[in-house]
Design a protein around this motif. Structure first.
Motif, PDB file in Angstrom:
ATOM      1  N   TYR A 168       1.076  -1.462   0.128  1.00 54.45           N
ATOM      2  CA  TYR A 168      -0.322  -0.223   0.097  1.00 54.45           C
ATOM      3  C   TYR A 168       0.689   1.227   0.412  1.00 54.45           C
ATOM      4  O   TYR A 168       0.631   2.224  -0.544  1.00 54.45           O
ATOM      5  N   LEU A 192      -4.399   5.866  -5.244  1.00 55.13           N
ATOM      6  CA  LEU A 192      -4.942   5.742  -3.779  1.00 55.13           C
ATOM      7  C   LEU A 192      -4.657   3.690  -2.884  1.00 55.13           C
ATOM      8  O   LEU A 192      -5.137   2.978  -4.267  1.00 55.13           O
ATOM      9  N   SER A 193      -4.391   3.541  -2.105  1.00 49.90           N
ATOM     10  CA  SER A 193      -4.305   2.598  -1.524  1.00 49.90           C
ATOM     11  C   SER A 193      -4.508   1.895  -0.227  1.00 49.90           C
ATOM     12  O   SER A 193      -5.940   2.633   0.231  1.00 49.90           O
ATOM     13  N   GLY A 194      -4.961   0.445  -0.250  1.00 49.67           N
ATOM     14  CA  GLY A 194      -5.484   0.208   0.975  1.00 49.67           C
ATOM     15  C   GLY A 194      -5.964  -1.073   1.575  1.00 49.67           C
ATOM     16  O   GLY A 194      -6.709  -1.324  -0.237  1.00 49.67           O
ATOM     17  N   ARG A 195      -6.855  -1.811   2.666  1.00 52.81           N
ATOM     18  CA  ARG A 195      -8.073  -2.292   2.359  1.00 52.81           C
ATOM     19  C   ARG A 195      -9.213  -1.739   2.600  1.00 52.81           C
ATOM     20  O   ARG A 195      -9.410  -0.857   3.649  1.00 52.81           O
ATOM     21  N   LEU A 196      -9.798  -2.236   2.066  1.00 56.37           N
ATOM     22  CA  LEU A 196     -11.822  -2.151   2.442  1.00 56.37           C
ATOM     23  C   LEU A 196     -12.483  -3.395   3.207  1.00 56.37           C
ATOM     24  O   LEU A 196     -12.489  -4.172   2.599  1.00 56.37           O
ATOM     25  N   ASN A 250      -9.772   2.183  -8.157  1.00 58.09           N
ATOM     26  CA  ASN A 250      -9.177   2.103  -7.452  1.00 58.09           C
ATOM     27  C   ASN A 250      -8.024   1.123  -7.437  1.00 58.09           C
ATOM     28  O   ASN A 250      -7.902   0.605  -6.314  1.00 58.09           O
ATOM     29  N   VAL A 274      -6.959  -0.485  -4.214  1.00 58.98           N
ATOM     30  CA  VAL A 274      -7.197  -0.240  -3.122  1.00 58.98           C
ATOM     31  C   VAL A 274      -7.882  -2.274  -3.134  1.00 58.98           C
ATOM     32  O   VAL A 274      -8.676  -2.590  -4.142  1.00 58.98           O
ATOM     33  N   SER A 281      -9.668   5.019   7.348  1.00 56.39           N
ATOM     34  CA  SER A 281      -8.243   5.258   6.121  1.00 56.39           C
ATOM     35  C   SER A 281      -8.329   6.374   5.130  1.00 56.39           C
ATOM     36  O   SER A 281      -9.577   6.625   5.088  1.00 56.39           O
ATOM     37  N   ALA A 288      -8.558   5.197   1.994  1.00 58.22           N
ATOM     38  CA  ALA A 288      -9.616   4.428   1.420  1.00 58.22           C
ATOM     39  C   ALA A 288     -10.694   4.437   1.897  1.00 58.22           C
ATOM     40  O   ALA A 288     -12.128   4.702   0.446  1.00 58.22           O
TER      41      ALA A 288
END
Length: 307
Positions: free
Chosen positions: A82, A91-95, A118, A121, A279, A281
């Motif tokens: 990320y 944009l990065s991350g975990r939802l 994105n 993500v 976050s 995201a």
């Protein structure tokens, strides 16, 4: 120690499912390949990670400790990925989103374009009943939950998405005329319920109690899809969310029977804990929904206004 990330991921899946066969299916690997990786991973430890009793695989206490450590390692790897994307301006991350079972007909349409735009993500979406959805939110296991009834015991923020309407529904072959008596609808024909903890069931029971209906024949099924198939087969009738029966209505396989006091109308709400530190995201998803939800409703759900 010379284990690989691949081995850690396989081991975590085995621990989660307590089955090499099921782990191989979910990972899209052959069973021998998963068994070999588990053996290679085990060979690096002097203490057993798993044991087989009868035909059932169990994770040992030591194995559970290693699984927790492995989960932390994998999480750190995700964070590295990320951060790399973030430095590239993406944009990065975990939802993580928990969705009540009927919400599976709703939530994908509200997030599909966001996820496409994105690609850094990751999405983890769990579909279950209301009580489990609220539980996962309470334990801070998810970023958001999609519900039609707001939980009373939690302090949450809320983004209203769209209406949720519940109608009395029958197979098109069950009644020759849509003008039927309440006795026929609620006393003579079996009424099919969702399981305990379902928001749809709670709405049904509240409506029935308010109108003093006597239900003589009752069935219980554990998913909206199962209820729909039972109604289609003529097994009984139910009070169902409109959102999950579009195709069956359009194909004239199901009928909506007019009943005074119906439809029951609630709202689909995306909720999150007030104390939650969202976050980037998660913030981005909220911005996207606030800006685009009306367009999504008009493009994807205009058909509900026909009923």
């Amino acid at each position: 120690m010379n284990y690989t990330l691949h081995q850690l991921q396989i081991y975590l899946k085995i621990c989660e499912l307590q089955s090499i066969t099921r782990a191989s299916e979910e990972l899209h690997l052959t069973q021998p390949a998963v068994s070999i990786q588990l053996k290679n991973f085990q060979d690096q430890f002097p203490i057993p990670l798993t044991e087989v009793v009868g035909r059932q695989l169990y994770v040992t206490q030591f194995g559970e400790e290693i699984a927790r450590a492995a989960e932390k390692i994998i999480k750190e790897v995700h964070e590295i990925n990320y951060k790399t994307l973030a430095y590239q301006g993406k944009l990065s991350g975990r939802l993580k989103i928990s969705v009540v079972s009927t919400g599976k007909y709703v939530m994908p349409y509200f997030i599909s374009e966001f996820m496409t735009k994105n690609d850094g993500v990751e999405l983890l979406m769990d579909v279950t009943n209301k009580s489990m959805v609220v539980r996962s939110l309470e334990l801070n296991e998810v970023d958001f939950s999609l519900v039609s009834v707001l939980p009373k015991n939690l302090k949450v923020n809320c983004l209203e998405l769209m209406p949720n309407k519940l109608f009395y529904v029958s197979s098109n072959k069950l009644f020759k005329s849509k003008k039927v008596t309440k006795k026929q609808l609620f006393e003579e024909v079996p009424l099919i319920y969702r399981e305990e903890g379902s928001a749809t069931r709670n709405a049904m029971e509240t409506f029935i109690k308010k109108n003093n209906f006597n239900i003589n024949k009752k069935m219980e099924l554990t998913s909206n899809e199962a209820v729909k198939q039972a109604v289609l087969s003529g097994l009984g009738c139910s009070i169902m969310p409109l959102i999950g029966i579009k195709n069956e209505l359009m194909n004239n396989e199901l009928d909506i029977i007019p009943v005074k006091g119906l439809p029951i109308t609630t709202k689909w709400n995306l909720i999150w804990l007030k104390s939650k530190k969202l976050s980037p995201a998660a913030f981005a998803l909220l911005d996207y929904l606030n800006e685009n939800k009306n367009n999504i409703i008009n493009e994807r759900f205009a058909w509900v206004n026909k009923f």
